[in-house]
Structure formats: structure tokens, C-alpha cells
Design an enzyme around this catalytic site. Sequence first.
Site, PDB file in Angstrom:
ATOM      1  N   GLU A 121      -4.545   3.443   9.782  1.00  0.00           N
ATOM      2  CA  GLU A 121      -4.362   2.099   9.125  1.00  0.00           C
ATOM      3  C   GLU A 121      -5.697   1.366   9.132  1.00  0.00           C
ATOM      4  O   GLU A 121      -6.015   0.646   8.072  1.00  0.00           O
ATOM      5  CB  GLU A 121      -3.309   1.571   9.971  1.00  0.00           C
ATOM      6  CG  GLU A 121      -2.901   0.147   9.665  1.00  0.00           C
ATOM      7  CD  GLU A 121      -2.298   0.074   8.220  1.00  0.00           C
ATOM      8  OE1 GLU A 121      -2.101   1.166   7.503  1.00  0.00           O
ATOM      9  OE2 GLU A 121      -2.222  -1.050   7.719  1.00  0.00           O
TER      10      GLU A 121
ATOM     11  N   TRP B 224      -0.313  -3.943 -14.185  1.00  0.00           N
ATOM     12  CA  TRP B 224      -1.167  -2.999 -13.571  1.00  0.00           C
ATOM     13  C   TRP B 224      -1.110  -1.868 -14.567  1.00  0.00           C
ATOM     14  O   TRP B 224       0.037  -1.318 -14.692  1.00  0.00           O
ATOM     15  CB  TRP B 224      -0.496  -2.742 -12.276  1.00  0.00           C
ATOM     16  CG  TRP B 224      -1.451  -1.914 -11.377  1.00  0.00           C
ATOM     17  CD1 TRP B 224      -2.100  -2.349 -10.373  1.00  0.00           C
ATOM     18  CD2 TRP B 224      -1.130  -0.594 -11.134  1.00  0.00           C
ATOM     19  NE1 TRP B 224      -2.760  -1.057  -9.850  1.00  0.00           N
ATOM     20  CE2 TRP B 224      -1.970  -0.008 -10.402  1.00  0.00           C
ATOM     21  CE3 TRP B 224      -0.184   0.603 -11.823  1.00  0.00           C
ATOM     22  CZ2 TRP B 224      -2.268   1.273  -9.883  1.00  0.00           C
ATOM     23  CZ3 TRP B 224      -0.334   1.902 -11.372  1.00  0.00           C
ATOM     24  CH2 TRP B 224      -1.105   2.399 -10.462  1.00  0.00           C
TER      25      TRP B 224
ATOM     26  N   ARG C  25       1.097  -8.098  -8.000  1.00  0.00           N
ATOM     27  CA  ARG C  25       1.986  -6.835  -8.606  1.00  0.00           C
ATOM     28  C   ARG C  25       0.982  -6.169  -9.401  1.00  0.00           C
ATOM     29  O   ARG C  25       0.965  -5.204 -10.025  1.00  0.00           O
ATOM     30  CB  ARG C  25       3.113  -7.253  -9.258  1.00  0.00           C
ATOM     31  CG  ARG C  25       4.190  -7.739  -8.348  1.00  0.00           C
ATOM     32  CD  ARG C  25       5.380  -8.178  -9.270  1.00  0.00           C
ATOM     33  NE  ARG C  25       6.069  -6.837  -9.544  1.00  0.00           N
ATOM     34  CZ  ARG C  25       7.164  -6.256  -8.775  1.00  0.00           C
ATOM     35  NH1 ARG C  25       7.328  -6.539  -7.692  1.00  0.00           N
ATOM     36  NH2 ARG C  25       7.739  -5.094  -9.325  1.00  0.00           N
TER      37      ARG C  25
ATOM     38  N   CYS D 255       3.059  -4.349 -12.169  1.00  0.00           N
ATOM     39  CA  CYS D 255       3.386  -5.259 -13.283  1.00  0.00           C
ATOM     40  C   CYS D 255       4.356  -6.278 -12.821  1.00  0.00           C
ATOM     41  O   CYS D 255       5.353  -5.853 -11.875  1.00  0.00           O
ATOM     42  CB  CYS D 255       3.879  -4.548 -14.478  1.00  0.00           C
ATOM     43  SG  CYS D 255       2.599  -3.346 -15.093  1.00  0.00           S
TER      44      CYS D 255
ATOM     45  N   HIS E  90     -13.960  19.272  15.095  1.00  0.00           N
ATOM     46  CA  HIS E  90     -13.585  20.296  13.965  1.00  0.00           C
ATOM     47  C   HIS E  90     -14.202  20.125  12.718  1.00  0.00           C
ATOM     48  O   HIS E  90     -13.648  20.799  11.717  1.00  0.00           O
ATOM     49  CB  HIS E  90     -12.084  20.573  14.211  1.00  0.00           C
ATOM     50  CG  HIS E  90     -11.511  21.183  15.489  1.00  0.00           C
ATOM     51  ND1 HIS E  90     -11.910  22.174  16.080  1.00  0.00           N
ATOM     52  CD2 HIS E  90     -11.044  20.363  16.457  1.00  0.00           C
ATOM     53  CE1 HIS E  90     -11.194  22.428  17.337  1.00  0.00           C
ATOM     54  NE2 HIS E  90     -10.703  21.159  17.459  1.00  0.00           N
TER      55      HIS E  90
ATOM     56  N   GLU F 122      -9.587  -0.421   1.086  1.00  0.00           N
ATOM     57  CA  GLU F 122      -8.961  -0.953   0.187  1.00  0.00           C
ATOM     58  C   GLU F 122      -9.390  -2.492  -0.083  1.00  0.00           C
ATOM     59  O   GLU F 122      -9.350  -3.090  -1.583  1.00  0.00           O
ATOM     60  CB  GLU F 122      -7.155  -0.900   0.156  1.00  0.00           C
ATOM     61  CG  GLU F 122      -6.677  -1.688   1.562  1.00  0.00           C
ATOM     62  CD  GLU F 122      -5.197  -1.531   1.646  1.00  0.00           C
ATOM     63  OE1 GLU F 122      -4.438  -0.963   0.553  1.00  0.00           O
ATOM     64  OE2 GLU F 122      -4.817  -1.887   2.514  1.00  0.00           O
TER      65      GLU F 122
ATOM     66  N   LYS G 208       0.497  -4.625  -5.271  1.00  0.00           N
ATOM     67  CA  LYS G 208       1.437  -4.893  -3.963  1.00  0.00           C
ATOM     68  C   LYS G 208       2.659  -3.801  -4.230  1.00  0.00           C
ATOM     69  O   LYS G 208       3.018  -3.228  -3.281  1.00  0.00           O
ATOM     70  CB  LYS G 208       1.842  -6.271  -3.965  1.00  0.00           C
ATOM     71  CG  LYS G 208       2.563  -6.653  -2.658  1.00  0.00           C
ATOM     72  CD  LYS G 208       1.634  -6.674  -1.477  1.00  0.00           C
ATOM     73  CE  LYS G 208       2.280  -6.750  -0.025  1.00  0.00           C
ATOM     74  NZ  LYS G 208       1.169  -6.368   1.009  1.00  0.00           N
TER      75      LYS G 208
ATOM     76  N   LYS H  16      -7.348  -0.096   5.707  1.00  0.00           N
ATOM     77  CA  LYS H  16      -7.470  -1.560   5.557  1.00  0.00           C
ATOM     78  C   LYS H  16      -8.931  -1.802   5.089  1.00  0.00           C
ATOM     79  O   LYS H  16      -9.147  -2.360   3.985  1.00  0.00           O
ATOM     80  CB  LYS H  16      -7.280  -2.331   6.865  1.00  0.00           C
ATOM     81  CG  LYS H  16      -6.008  -2.630   7.210  1.00  0.00           C
ATOM     82  CD  LYS H  16      -5.131  -3.441   6.292  1.00  0.00           C
ATOM     83  CE  LYS H  16      -4.246  -2.742   5.278  1.00  0.00           C
ATOM     84  NZ  LYS H  16      -3.146  -2.069   5.362  1.00  0.00           N
TER      85      LYS H  16
ATOM     86  N   ASN I 150       8.008  -3.623 -16.977  1.00  0.00           N
ATOM     87  CA  ASN I 150       7.453  -3.005 -15.674  1.00  0.00           C
ATOM     88  C   ASN I 150       8.028  -1.923 -15.633  1.00  0.00           C
ATOM     89  O   ASN I 150       9.302  -1.550 -15.460  1.00  0.00           O
ATOM     90  CB  ASN I 150       7.773  -3.904 -14.678  1.00  0.00           C
ATOM     91  CG  ASN I 150       7.727  -3.343 -13.487  1.00  0.00           C
ATOM     92  OD1 ASN I 150       6.673  -2.436 -13.247  1.00  0.00           O
ATOM     93  ND2 ASN I 150       8.281  -3.647 -12.298  1.00  0.00           N
ATOM     94  N   GLY I 151       7.333  -0.773 -15.330  1.00  0.00           N
ATOM     95  CA  GLY I 151       7.783   0.841 -15.356  1.00  0.00           C
ATOM     96  C   GLY I 151       7.125   1.724 -16.318  1.00  0.00           C
ATOM     97  O   GLY I 151       5.994   1.382 -16.734  1.00  0.00           O
TER      98      GLY I 151
END
Length: 615
Positions: free
Chosen positions: A488, A75, A27, A2, A511, A495, A610, A492, A101-102
Site C-alpha cells: 500500500e 476518463w 472520476r 467519467c 530472491h 500513484e 477515483k 501511494k 459513463n461506461g
Amino acid sequence: MCGIVGYLGSRQAYDILIQGLHRLEYRGYDSAGAALVNAEGSLNVYKAKGKVSNLEQSAAGKDTTGTLGIAHTRWATHGEPNDVNAHPQISQTHSIALVHNGTIENYNVLKKALIQHGYTFESETDTEVLVQLIEYIKLTGGCSLLDAIIEALHQVEGAYAIAVVEENDPDTMIVARKSSPLVIGVGDDETFIASDATPIVGFTDRVVYLRDNEIAVIKRNEPLRIISLENNKPSKIDIQTLKLSVAQLEKGGYDTFMLKEIFEQPATLRDCIRGRIVDDCNRIVLSGVEIHRDRFLNARRIVLVACGTSWHAALIGKRLIQEMCRIPVEVEYASEFRYGNPVLDKQDIVISISQSGETADTLAAIQLAREKGAFVYGICNVVGASIPRNTDSGTYIHVGPEIGVASTKAFTGQVTVLTLLALSIGQLRGTVVPETVHEIASALMEMPKTIEKVLKLDGEIQKLSRTFTYAHNFLYLGRGYNYPTALEGALKLKEISYIHAEGYPAAEMKHGPIALIDHEMPSVIIAPSDSLYDKIINNVQQVKSRGGSVIAIVSKGNRAMAEMADYTLEIPDVPECLTPIVASIPLQLLAYYIAINKGKNVDQPRNLAKSVTVE
Ligand code: F6R
């Protein structure tokens, strides 16, 4: 998560709010909304599901006048993304508008109490509870908006950055924060507020970072007032100079921020190492370490805490620090660490890694570490963010604003700073030989040029990406320093392209994951000519003999792998500990082009934001 933005001044607020929302859209982009108070004191609220552009469309032709306004890009946490759950949330009498926001953790208890007092709720959000509570306190207590907000904030549990405006008062905006970021931009006769400085850039370079448990009263033609919510006393106003430019926030000719940020890496790594490698590459200077040399000399253990991509950087940091400093190192997900009752003491150093410096779990982890007496060091990108302000010392990675939601240049910056950190602690403790310092420092100085060479793979990777656009699963394998690179690379791809991908230590593949391999499952194998190269060859053969196709990232001139793998991408030779920086770049490009081929929005992938300021 947010983004909030607000304006009070002499210009029309709406355009400033919309521009600010566009800059904050990274955000969250589930919905957007704005509330404006015009000169007559009318409160007009517009909201729309989806992106800021939807809000612009739905407000077009309506009364968006007013020199006071607040806005929000969401968000979703409580309640699905729709117009009703979008912010601003409005009080029952439609007189107070609030953006948040929160998360308000005790919203259910408060909601039940308000329902008993006759309040009804339209949305499923925790935020509506807060705005109704403020109105309830104001009306029943007959107090000012400021006093009602202060009282309401004492009753809520959780995290918030809020901005509030009221009908019939075109001259006042009130903002407050606890655990969620909020910046105030102080202009000439105008004030801006935002979740981060990006909406403020270009208007003023004078900013105040609101501290936790502070409330600010912004009134037309009056100086800014900040009050502590802990003791109701005025707080000191610390105006800082912002060093961000508008150009840094734009795409600079690239189609997307992500591509711009991938291609910026030669420059960002130059900025990252600037002034930190001295004496002809024979010494590393990190002021955050120098000032606290005794802490690093006497450290018994280092714990690295982070989330997501930053956690992958932490895994590389563990190897670097153990190898060069001979100190035991642990790596923890911040979200696990904070609830794991960790055993820490004064000789422990906790290092947090965070691009945004606002990740809620990482922030909570370091607050806990400090309470337990550990020395906390922060590696962060965003200057002045909450995490660097809650650490004992630290180093900025200085790679500039990262706007694409998928982290690219921040990752390579983090690994670079971790390398410098390991070398500098190693120098101090005498655990790294001068030749090693010189070799790695020289290679870091060359890194911008090295990365320019890697970026020349762009066309080849774009072509290669077409072969794999429609794969449903990918395996990423690496060993040693490049096991985290594999994680990583897989993250990438997941997402931004929504293709399932798993990163694995190459030797562990047999395994379990080997059962997945068939001709439809490509494996990306990171195999530079390092100390584990001979071992990883076996893993390549294991994949090939089961019909899987292999894309191998190899050191320049490796012909042997070209005979085994289906595709090879050659990267320049660098010291082993620096291979993750170099090898991660083709993986960023591969994920990027696969996602673009699939028509995905790489800068704003679905469900992501983000800056993860909620648990
Ligand atoms: C992935 C990504 C996230 C972040 C994570 C932590 O591309 O960007 O996984 O790395 O949310 O964020 P920071 O580093 O801001 O604490």
C-alpha cells in the site's frame, strides 16, 4: 470513471452543472463538456480537453442559458483526450446530445452498420455510436426519443449510465443505467441526475438510485417516471434520504483533499467503530453478521475479492480472518476472479471490499459469486452504491466521502471493519478467546487517539521527504501483517508522485529485488516490534550492507533500529494485527509530501480516476 450530471428545473442549469462537474472531477479529468437546451429549444454544446476549468474558460461569454442541461467529465477509454472525443456526443443532425459513463462493447459492429446507412463519425468514442443509433432509430422508425433510446439500449452490449436531451424539447431529460451508477435527486419542481450524490448535495436530500436496466423520464411539471428496460413496465420509485452534507465535500482549510482525508482519520475511525464495540470492549456487533449467523457458522471457505488499495486491505483481512476464525481464506483480484471460473458453493462466503462500491470488476465478481450460489458480503464506503445493493449482507466503513483519488482513510476504515468482522465471526464460532476480543477491541476504541499521535509525525515526515524527492525508485518491505502495508505504501507513492516503487515481503527481497539495491535506491521498512521483528532486522542489514538507505517505521522507543537505519519514524505500540492501520499513516504522509515537493496534483494524479467503472 467519467462523471455525468444533469438538471431540469427553474434555475439556470449551467452553474449547477459546472459545480456538479467539479464535485465529480475525481472520476476523471481528461475533458469536460455540457449541453444546454434553452427556452427557445436551441441546443448549445461546449466541450474542452482537460479539466472543468478549461470548459468554463471556453464557454465564457457564450450562450449558456437554459434550465435543462447535461454535462460530463471524462476518463478516456475509447479515443484520446481531446475536444472532439469529449462528451456530450451529438447526433448527426445535431439534434440529440448524450453523455455516457461506461463502455459500449459492440460499438464497432453498430458503427459499421450505421456507416452503411450513411452516418459519418467525428469522434473515436463508443458513445458517438450510441447517440447516432438513437437518432437513426428515431428518424427511420418515426418514434419518440424515449422509444428510440429503449430500442437502442436493447441493441448495445456493455455498461452505461446515460443522460440524453434533445433540441426543441426544453422540458425533457431521459436517463438510463446498466452496470454504471446513476442517482436522481428529486427537488421541488426540479430534478438533478448524477453519477453519484455529490452534485446533488445542498439542493435536495431526496434521492432515487436508478437500478440496472431502468430508464427514467424526467419531464417538466410531471412526476418522475421509471420504466424497466426488461419488460417496459413502470418500476417502483424508492425515494431515499441522503445523509451527506456540503461541508463533507469541501477541503475544510486543508490545501488538498488528500491531506484533509489523512488528517481526518482519527474522526473517520471513530465513526467506523461507533456502536460496533459493546459490553466494555468484550463484544463486537456487526448486524450484517448477526442476521446471517448460520452462514458464518457453517462457512467452509471465505474468498476476499477487491482491486487496488482495497485488495491490499483484503490481504490484511485474510490474515485476520484465518487467525481469528480458523477458516481457510483466499484473496483474489476481482478482475482475475471473474474470469477464473471459480469453484464456489453455498458454504462459501465471498467478501467484496470497495471504497466506491462501483468498481466494475468487483461488481462483476460478486454477481458471478451469487450466480454460483455463494453468500456475498460487501464492505463498502459509499452508501447505496451498486456493490452494497448487489450483496446478501455487509458493513459500511462509514468514513465519509473520499475525494482525493489516492485512497487513505478508506484503507484504514477497511482494515478496521475487517478486524471487527474477523472478531465477530471468531466470537460466533468460538475460535477467538475473550481476552483477545477485549485486547483488540480496546485498542480499536483507542485508535482515534493513537492516530492523533501518529499524525504528529507530520513535520518530521515533511522534512524527511525532501531528502527523497528525487529518488527514481523505492522499495517498500514488510512482513506478516505489514507485507500488505508495504504494498500500500508503494502504491501511494507511485500513484501520486510517479516514482517507481515496489512493495515486497521483506524476506523475499533476497530472491531477486536485492539486486536493485544501491545507494540511489531507498528502502522503506515497516518494522514494528511484532512477532516478526527479529526476522526483519536481518532484512534491514541486508539493505544496509549493499549501500541502500533505510527509512524504518518502528515501535515507539526502539533505539536499536535507530542505530541501523538512516531514518526512523516511531509509531505507538498496538496489538500486532492493528499495526497496518498505524503504520500506513506515515507512509501516506511520506508519499504525499514527496509528490507535493515534485509539484504534482495529488488529488487528481494523471491517468487515474477515483471510481473505476470500466474493465
Ligand atoms: C489507490 C486506489 C485504487 C482503488 C481501486 C479500487 O489509491 O484508490 O487502487 O483502491 O481502484 O477502488 P474501490 O475501492 O472503489 O473498489
